[in-house]
Design a protein around this motif. Sequence first.
Motif, PDB file in Angstrom:
ATOM      1  N   ALA A   1       0.827  -1.208   0.000  1.00 28.35           N
ATOM      2  CA  ALA A   1       0.000   0.000   0.000  1.00 28.35           C
ATOM      3  C   ALA A   1       0.860   1.256   0.000  1.00 28.35           C
ATOM      4  CB  ALA A   1      -0.925  -0.012   1.215  1.00 28.35           C
ATOM      5  N   LEU A   2       1.924   1.243   0.799  1.00 26.79           N
ATOM      6  CA  LEU A   2       2.800   2.418   0.863  1.00 26.79           C
ATOM      7  C   LEU A   2       3.586   2.614  -0.431  1.00 26.79           C
ATOM      8  CD1 LEU A   2       4.051   2.190   4.544  1.00 26.79           C
ATOM      9  CD2 LEU A   2       2.450   3.835   3.575  1.00 26.79           C
ATOM     10  N   GLN A   3       3.813   1.529  -1.171  1.00 26.33           N
ATOM     11  CA  GLN A   3       4.460   1.663  -2.482  1.00 26.33           C
ATOM     12  C   GLN A   3       3.500   2.274  -3.488  1.00 26.33           C
ATOM     13  OE1 GLN A   3       5.855  -2.229  -3.520  1.00 26.33           O
ATOM     14  NE2 GLN A   3       7.663  -2.083  -2.223  1.00 26.33           N
ATOM     15  N   GLN A   4       2.226   1.903  -3.412  1.00 20.84           N
ATOM     16  CA  GLN A   4       1.229   2.412  -4.357  1.00 20.84           C
ATOM     17  C   GLN A   4       0.828   3.862  -4.043  1.00 20.84           C
ATOM     18  OE1 GLN A   4      -0.093   0.974  -7.117  1.00 20.84           O
ATOM     19  NE2 GLN A   4       1.314  -0.743  -6.806  1.00 20.84           N
ATOM     20  N   CYS A   5       0.677   4.162  -2.768  1.00 24.72           N
ATOM     21  CA  CYS A   5       0.213   5.484  -2.325  1.00 24.72           C
ATOM     22  C   CYS A   5       1.270   6.086  -1.401  1.00 24.72           C
ATOM     23  CB  CYS A   5      -1.109   5.356  -1.586  1.00 24.72           C
ATOM     24  SG  CYS A   5      -2.361   4.392  -2.426  1.00 24.72           S
ATOM     25  N   LYS A   6       2.313   6.602  -1.971  1.00 26.83           N
ATOM     26  CA  LYS A   6       3.476   7.055  -1.203  1.00 26.83           C
ATOM     27  C   LYS A   6       3.185   8.209  -0.245  1.00 26.83           C
ATOM     28  CE  LYS A   6       6.872   5.775  -4.766  1.00 26.83           C
ATOM     29  NZ  LYS A   6       6.450   4.442  -4.764  1.00 26.83           N
ATOM     30  N   SER A   7       2.239   9.061  -0.585  1.00 27.01           N
ATOM     31  CA  SER A   7       2.006  10.241   0.246  1.00 27.01           C
ATOM     32  C   SER A   7       0.657  10.192   0.966  1.00 27.01           C
ATOM     33  CB  SER A   7       2.087  11.503  -0.606  1.00 27.01           C
ATOM     34  OG  SER A   7       1.086  11.475  -1.588  1.00 27.01           O
ATOM     35  N   ALA A   8       0.119   9.000   1.188  1.00 26.91           N
ATOM     36  CA  ALA A   8      -1.169   8.863   1.877  1.00 26.91           C
ATOM     37  C   ALA A   8      -0.953   8.866   3.385  1.00 26.91           C
ATOM     38  CB  ALA A   8      -1.859   7.579   1.440  1.00 26.91           C
ATOM     39  N   GLY A   9      -1.334   9.942   4.020  1.00 28.93           N
ATOM     40  CA  GLY A   9      -1.147  10.086   5.452  1.00 28.93           C
ATOM     41  C   GLY A   9      -1.906   9.056   6.266  1.00 28.93           C
ATOM     42  N   LEU A  10      -3.071   8.666   5.782  1.00 27.52           N
ATOM     43  CA  LEU A  10      -3.859   7.648   6.463  1.00 27.52           C
ATOM     44  C   LEU A  10      -3.081   6.346   6.585  1.00 27.52           C
ATOM     45  CD1 LEU A  10      -7.335   8.414   5.222  1.00 27.52           C
ATOM     46  CD2 LEU A  10      -7.074   6.666   6.929  1.00 27.52           C
ATOM     47  N   LEU A  11      -2.443   5.935   5.509  1.00 28.42           N
ATOM     48  CA  LEU A  11      -1.677   4.689   5.512  1.00 28.42           C
ATOM     49  C   LEU A  11      -0.439   4.798   6.400  1.00 28.42           C
ATOM     50  CD1 LEU A  11      -1.879   3.665   1.758  1.00 28.42           C
ATOM     51  CD2 LEU A  11      -3.083   2.645   3.682  1.00 28.42           C
ATOM     52  N   TRP A  12       0.233   5.932   6.328  1.00 28.06           N
ATOM     53  CA  TRP A  12       1.431   6.107   7.150  1.00 28.06           C
ATOM     54  C   TRP A  12       1.075   6.092   8.630  1.00 28.06           C
ATOM     55  CZ3 TRP A  12       6.243   5.338   5.962  1.00 28.06           C
ATOM     56  CH2 TRP A  12       6.666   5.471   4.643  1.00 28.06           C
ATOM     57  N   ALA A  13      -0.056   6.701   8.997  1.00 33.92           N
ATOM     58  CA  ALA A  13      -0.480   6.709  10.400  1.00 33.92           C
ATOM     59  C   ALA A  13      -0.757   5.287  10.882  1.00 33.92           C
ATOM     60  CB  ALA A  13      -1.722   7.580  10.562  1.00 33.92           C
ATOM     61  N   GLU A  14      -1.401   4.493  10.059  1.00 29.16           N
ATOM     62  CA  GLU A  14      -1.673   3.101  10.420  1.00 29.16           C
ATOM     63  C   GLU A  14      -0.380   2.295  10.493  1.00 29.16           C
ATOM     64  OE1 GLU A  14      -4.392   0.030  11.432  1.00 29.16           O
ATOM     65  OE2 GLU A  14      -4.730   2.167  11.159  1.00 29.16           O
TER      66      GLU A  14
ATOM     67  N   ILE B   1       2.543   3.388  11.364  1.00 32.89           N
ATOM     68  CA  ILE B   1       3.208   3.742  12.623  1.00 32.89           C
ATOM     69  C   ILE B   1       2.581   2.957  13.773  1.00 32.89           C
ATOM     70  CG2 ILE B   1       3.579   5.602  14.293  1.00 32.89           C
ATOM     71  CD1 ILE B   1       3.705   7.518  11.849  1.00 32.89           C
ATOM     72  N   ALA B   2       1.260   2.896  13.789  1.00 35.30           N
ATOM     73  CA  ALA B   2       0.558   2.192  14.866  1.00 35.30           C
ATOM     74  C   ALA B   2       0.824   0.686  14.837  1.00 35.30           C
ATOM     75  CB  ALA B   2      -0.938   2.455  14.765  1.00 35.30           C
ATOM     76  N   MET B   3       1.073   0.143  13.664  1.00 34.56           N
ATOM     77  CA  MET B   3       1.295  -1.299  13.525  1.00 34.56           C
ATOM     78  C   MET B   3       2.687  -1.730  13.978  1.00 34.56           C
ATOM     79  SD  MET B   3      -0.492  -2.104   9.859  1.00 34.56           S
ATOM     80  CE  MET B   3       0.253  -3.703   9.722  1.00 34.56           C
ATOM     81  N   GLU B   4       3.624  -0.823  13.969  1.00 34.55           N
ATOM     82  CA  GLU B   4       5.007  -1.170  14.302  1.00 34.55           C
ATOM     83  C   GLU B   4       5.178  -1.430  15.794  1.00 34.55           C
ATOM     84  OE1 GLU B   4       7.706  -1.750  12.501  1.00 34.55           O
ATOM     85  OE2 GLU B   4       6.632  -1.394  10.646  1.00 34.55           O
TER      86      GLU B   4
ATOM     87  N   SER C   1       8.001   6.837  12.079  1.00 37.37           N
ATOM     88  CA  SER C   1       7.486   8.209  12.188  1.00 37.37           C
ATOM     89  C   SER C   1       8.321   9.173  11.362  1.00 37.37           C
ATOM     90  CB  SER C   1       7.490   8.659  13.642  1.00 37.37           C
ATOM     91  OG  SER C   1       6.639   7.868  14.414  1.00 37.37           O
ATOM     92  N   SER C   2       9.623   9.005  11.413  1.00 36.51           N
ATOM     93  CA  SER C   2      10.518   9.848  10.631  1.00 36.51           C
ATOM     94  C   SER C   2      10.265   9.672   9.138  1.00 36.51           C
ATOM     95  CB  SER C   2      11.962   9.508  10.971  1.00 36.51           C
ATOM     96  OG  SER C   2      12.839  10.189  10.135  1.00 36.51           O
TER      97      SER C   2
ATOM     98  N   VAL D   1      -0.740  11.842  10.080  1.00 35.49           N
ATOM     99  CA  VAL D   1       0.629  11.502  10.434  1.00 35.49           C
ATOM    100  C   VAL D   1       1.061  12.248  11.696  1.00 35.49           C
ATOM    101  CG1 VAL D   1       3.034  11.625   9.697  1.00 35.49           C
ATOM    102  CG2 VAL D   1       1.279  10.919   8.088  1.00 35.49           C
ATOM    103  N   ILE D   2       0.754  13.513  11.771  1.00 33.74           N
ATOM    104  CA  ILE D   2       1.139  14.304  12.941  1.00 33.74           C
ATOM    105  C   ILE D   2       0.470  13.745  14.200  1.00 33.74           C
ATOM    106  CG2 ILE D   2       0.957  16.596  14.008  1.00 33.74           C
ATOM    107  CD1 ILE D   2       1.293  17.733  11.146  1.00 33.74           C
ATOM    108  N   LEU D   3      -0.786  13.347  14.099  1.00 31.74           N
ATOM    109  CA  LEU D   3      -1.480  12.760  15.242  1.00 31.74           C
ATOM    110  C   LEU D   3      -0.845  11.433  15.654  1.00 31.74           C
ATOM    111  CD1 LEU D   3      -3.863  12.867  17.207  1.00 31.74           C
ATOM    112  CD2 LEU D   3      -5.178  11.642  15.507  1.00 31.74           C
ATOM    113  N   ALA D   4      -0.500  10.593  14.667  1.00 37.55           N
ATOM    114  CA  ALA D   4       0.121   9.299  14.968  1.00 37.55           C
ATOM    115  C   ALA D   4       1.500   9.479  15.592  1.00 37.55           C
ATOM    116  CB  ALA D   4       0.223   8.467  13.699  1.00 37.55           C
ATOM    117  N   VAL D   5       2.251  10.460  15.134  1.00 37.18           N
ATOM    118  CA  VAL D   5       3.588  10.717  15.693  1.00 37.18           C
ATOM    119  C   VAL D   5       3.474  11.235  17.124  1.00 37.18           C
ATOM    120  CG1 VAL D   5       5.618  12.189  15.485  1.00 37.18           C
ATOM    121  CG2 VAL D   5       4.674  11.077  13.455  1.00 37.18           C
ATOM    122  N   SER D   6       2.471  12.041  17.387  1.00 36.13           N
ATOM    123  CA  SER D   6       2.330  12.621  18.723  1.00 36.13           C
ATOM    124  C   SER D   6       1.942  11.586  19.779  1.00 36.13           C
ATOM    125  CB  SER D   6       1.307  13.751  18.715  1.00 36.13           C
ATOM    126  OG  SER D   6       0.005  13.240  18.484  1.00 36.13           O
ATOM    127  N   ARG D   7       1.385  10.471  19.349  1.00 36.65           N
ATOM    128  CA  ARG D   7       1.023   9.417  20.303  1.00 36.65           C
ATOM    129  C   ARG D   7       2.251   8.736  20.707  1.00 36.65           C
ATOM    130  NH1 ARG D   7      -4.231   6.835  17.335  1.00 36.65           N
ATOM    131  NH2 ARG D   7      -5.480   8.683  17.505  1.00 36.65           N
TER     132      ARG D   7
END
Length: 80
Positions: free
Chosen positions: A34-47, A49-52, A61-62, A74-80
């Motif tokens: 998913a991250l390869q297909q949608c490189k700038s999708a914040g929803l996917l990046w936030a998920e 981060i939570a999965m790691e 997060s970086s 992404v900002i919300l996921a990083v702040s957690r």
Amino acid sequence: RLKRTGAPQLWLEAVRLERRAGNRKAAMTLMAKALQQCKSAGLLWAEAIAMEQRAQQKTKSSDALKACDNDAHVILAVSR
């Protein structure tokens, strides 16, 4: 998901479905695709981060902040 590869919501639901089924390895594989297909999708990046695991969340997060700079998810996921 197969017809609309650029739709992050479809990828996210597929990943969540695998997680609910208890198949963490398949969920991680789907998230990588998913991250390869949608490189700038914040929803996917936030998920992602939570999965790691806790130790790898800082690295993920970086990567997420570099990929999609000012995304609220992404900002919300990083702040957690």
